[in-house]
Design a protein around this motif. Structure first.
Motif, short mmCIF file in Angstrom:
data_model
loop_
_atom_site.label_atom_id
_atom_site.label_comp_id
_atom_site.label_asym_id
_atom_site.label_seq_id
_atom_site.Cartn_x
_atom_site.Cartn_y
_atom_site.Cartn_z
N ILE A 1 0.88 -1.17 0.00
CA ILE A 1 0.00 0.00 0.00
C ILE A 1 0.91 1.22 0.00
O ILE A 1 1.71 1.42 0.93
CB ILE A 1 -0.95 0.03 1.22
N ASP A 2 0.80 1.99 -1.05
CA ASP A 2 1.64 3.18 -1.23
C ASP A 2 0.80 4.42 -0.92
O ASP A 2 -0.12 4.75 -1.67
CB ASP A 2 2.14 3.23 -2.68
N ALA A 3 1.10 5.07 0.20
CA ALA A 3 0.42 6.32 0.56
C ALA A 3 1.09 7.44 -0.22
O ALA A 3 2.24 7.77 0.03
CB ALA A 3 0.50 6.56 2.06
N ILE B 1 -5.43 6.43 5.65
CA ILE B 1 -6.15 5.27 5.11
C ILE B 1 -5.20 4.08 4.93
O ILE B 1 -5.56 2.94 5.23
CB ILE B 1 -6.88 5.65 3.80
N ALA B 2 -3.96 4.33 4.50
CA ALA B 2 -2.97 3.25 4.37
C ALA B 2 -2.73 2.58 5.72
O ALA B 2 -2.69 1.35 5.82
CB ALA B 2 -1.66 3.79 3.80
N LYS B 3 -2.57 3.39 6.76
CA LYS B 3 -2.33 2.84 8.10
C LYS B 3 -3.54 2.05 8.60
O LYS B 3 -3.39 1.02 9.28
CB LYS B 3 -1.97 3.96 9.07
N SER C 1 -1.66 2.21 -4.89
CA SER C 1 -1.15 3.53 -4.56
C SER C 1 -2.34 4.46 -4.31
O SER C 1 -3.19 4.64 -5.18
CB SER C 1 -0.28 4.06 -5.71
N LEU C 2 -2.40 5.02 -3.10
CA LEU C 2 -3.54 5.84 -2.68
C LEU C 2 -3.25 7.32 -2.89
O LEU C 2 -2.22 7.82 -2.46
CB LEU C 2 -3.84 5.59 -1.20
N LEU D 1 -8.97 8.62 -4.33
CA LEU D 1 -10.01 8.29 -3.36
C LEU D 1 -11.19 9.25 -3.36
O LEU D 1 -12.17 9.02 -2.65
CB LEU D 1 -9.40 8.23 -1.96
N GLY D 2 -11.09 10.31 -4.10
CA GLY D 2 -12.14 11.32 -4.16
C GLY D 2 -11.51 12.67 -4.42
O GLY D 2 -10.28 12.78 -4.56
#
Length: 193
Positions: free
Chosen positions: A29-31, A54-56, A99-100, A161-162
């Motif tokens: 998961i890439d923040a 969100i990643a955490k 990736s977020l 994410l938005g």
């Protein structure tokens, strides 16, 4: 300095991998953004903080799962270059990379809203993007030539994410309830993969 950072990432990855079972499956998961790179900003809210929170939360929820281990490219507000991130990712050889990110629309009166998913041209990425699109009712799946997608060898998606300047999206992404719901859906996608 850059050589030292890359060396440190390589040494860490080698040491980390030498102490883990070979059959262990990883999800990265890439923040997005971090450190001095805030990404999209609206008032007190920034992309780097939303993506990290969100990643955490994904990492926390997934701890009880046995199927995969979630690895974060960053777990604090630090700068990490895209090449450093992709070196780490490729050294771990994960099952998938998510990736977020958070979007910002140029329209001020009626800004866009909703999830968007970006992929590179690979079957694994398309399959992952389809699952994300269905789970989140994403408006678009678009092929893009982005570093994290292009340089990552595993199936990878970049998820917006938005829109930070859309009140409804922003309120949801920054609320504890919204972040937990988003994270839970990603954990479900990971475990269905």
């Amino acid at each position: 300095m850059k050589g030292i950072t890359l060396l440190a990432v390589s040494v860490f990855s080698t040491a980390f991998l030498s102490f883990t079972p070979l059959n262990k499956k990883y999800i990265i998961i890439d923040a997005g953004h971090g450190g001095s790179d805030a990404g999209a900003v609206y008032g007190q809210f920034s992309e780097k903080d939303i993506s990290l929170n969100i990643a955490k939360e994904i990492h926390k929820i997934n701890k009880s799962q046995d199927k995969y281990e979630v690895i974060l490219t960053r777990d604090a507000d630090i700068s990490s270059s895209l090449p450093d991130r992709t070196i780490l990712i490729n050294n771990l050889n994960p099952e998938m990379v998510i990736s977020l990110h958070v979007n910002k629309s140029p329209e001020k009166e009626t800004p866009k809203h909703g999830f968007e998913v970006f992929i590179q041209n690979s079957e694994g990425s398309k399959k992952l993007a389809d699952k994300i699109s269905k789970k989140f009712s994403a408006q678009t799946i678009v092929e893009r030539n982005l570093h994290i997608l292009r340089e990552t060898k595993a199936p990878a998606v970049l998820v917006e994410l938005g829109f930070i300047n859309n009140t409804q999206d922003r309120n949801y992404m920054t609320s504890e309830k919204g972040q937990k719901e988003i994270a839970q859906k990603f954990v479900e996608i990971i475990n269905e993969y």
